[in-house]
Design an enzyme around this catalytic site. Structure first.
Site, PDB file in Angstrom:
ATOM      1  N   CYS A 195       0.837  -1.207   0.000  1.00  6.67           N
ATOM      2  CA  CYS A 195       0.000   0.000   0.000  1.00  6.67           C
ATOM      3  C   CYS A 195       0.872   1.258   0.000  1.00  6.67           C
ATOM      4  O   CYS A 195       1.536   1.537  -0.975  1.00  6.67           O
ATOM      5  CB  CYS A 195      -0.967  -0.059   1.193  1.00  6.67           C
ATOM      6  N   HIS A 209      -3.569  -5.549   1.156  1.00  3.62           N
ATOM      7  CA  HIS A 209      -2.914  -5.770   2.451  1.00  3.62           C
ATOM      8  C   HIS A 209      -2.932  -7.250   2.828  1.00  3.62           C
ATOM      9  O   HIS A 209      -3.850  -7.685   3.534  1.00  3.62           O
ATOM     10  CB  HIS A 209      -3.656  -4.985   3.539  1.00  3.62           C
ATOM     11  N   GLU A 234      -1.246  -8.665   5.055  1.00  2.53           N
ATOM     12  CA  GLU A 234      -1.100  -8.820   6.519  1.00  2.53           C
ATOM     13  C   GLU A 234      -2.436  -8.716   7.237  1.00  2.53           C
ATOM     14  O   GLU A 234      -2.550  -9.085   8.396  1.00  2.53           O
ATOM     15  CB  GLU A 234      -0.107  -7.777   7.062  1.00  2.53           C
TER      16      GLU A 234
END
Lengths: 86, 228
Positions: free
Chosen positions: B87, B195, B197
């Protein structure tokens, strides 16, 4: 070395031709509703006013051009113009 | 041994703890690194996480690329070790010239917070080396400037060199070529807007981020073995 002066400089940054400008396009679409007909090719950008110490207007423009290229504009998608205002 | 992976923290980063937690889950020893650090030689890989580095002032990544740590990130990248930008981190890597192109405001000028499908296009990158091309992953996106932009010549090159890592199945932001992630020529520097994560537990809606993060951790371990 000549004596150094302070020059007021305007740097304008805008998207390169051909790079989509969603902000400019949105502004353009809003204009007819406000009665501004016949306005086209709206391109958005940024303007920066700087005071640059230099020996001449040319030197001030060159310095501003360099910093515009390194920081103020992303050369991948943007271009800049420098105007020495005085 | 678990690879040691640095997660860079700029003023304004906000995904660094999630990234550390997810990398640890994927088998790494991850730790935070302040953006003033000038030496990353003890790390086997580095992640530039999401957020708003330096407030995103001027343009996302424009100030962050001049943070002291970025010279060390560049060095690590040139040494062949894995570098990942997520990002805002992707935006930082493009501004730093470590990845081609730029991220512009989304088509439609809306901040997008959603879970989208992305397809793995290439296995050539450290992020996807253990994931088969064609695999579709459900990953969260959360950005205003995620519209990947490059000129035709760059796009042709990226496609020809198999450097488009991820593509949106249904392009949410106007990205050129539906690109959600790209890598450098060597494949060791990768940037993506989604994302991974935030997708490491089914309980949170998706665990599809794990295979790519595990791949990145494995690549970091491999680079550590080579250097050792």
């Amino acid at each position: 070395m000549g004596s150094s002066e302070t020059f007021s400089v305007l740097v304008e940054v805008r998207l390169r031709p051909g790079i989509a400008d969603p902000q400019g396009a949105t502004i353009e679409r809003a204009l007819p509703a406000l009665g501004f007909d016949g306005v086209r090719a709206v391109r958005s950008g940024k303007a920066f006013r700087l005071e640059v110490e230099a020996d001449s207007a040319e030197a001030a423009a060159a310095r501003a051009g360099e910093l515009a290229h390194r920081l103020l504009a992303n050369p991948v998608i943007e271009e800049s113009t420098v105007t020495v205002l005085g | 041994m678990a690879p040691r992976i640095g997660v860079v923290v700029f003023p304004g980063s906000n995904c660094e703890h999630d990234v550390v937690s997810a990398l640890d889950q994927a088998g790494a020893r991850a730790e935070l690194v302040w953006h003033g650090a000038t030496d990353l030689s003890g790390f086997d890989g580095v992640v530039v996480p999401g957020g708003f580095a330096h407030g995103d002032y001027l343009r996302p990544g424009a100030i962050a690329r001049f943070s002291p740590v970025m010279a060390a990130v560049g060095e690590l990248a040139r040494s062949g070790r894995p570098v990942l930008g997520i990002c805002n981190g992707f935006q930082v890597l493009t501004e730093a010239g470590l990845l081609p192109g730029a991220l512009q405001k989304n088509r439609g000028l809306r901040f997008i917070c959603d879970t989208v499908e992305v397809e793995v296009v290439s296995s050539r990158s450290v992020l996807t080396r253990d994931v088969a091309p064609g695999t579709v992953l459900r990953l969260p996106i959360n950005h205003f400037e995620g519209n990947y932009t490059c000129d035709d010549e760059t796009l042709t090159r990226l496609v020809a060199e198999d450097r488009v890592v991820l593509r949106y199945v249904d392009n949410p932001n106007g990205s050129t070529g539906d690109i959600a992630g790209v890598c450098n020529e060597a494949g060791n520097v990768v940037g993506l807007m989604p994302h991974p994560e935030r997708a490491t537990e089914e309980l949170l809606g998706s665990a599809d981020g794990l295979p790519v993060l595990t791949s990145f951790v494995a690549a970091s371990a491999a680079s550590a073995a080579v250097t050792a």
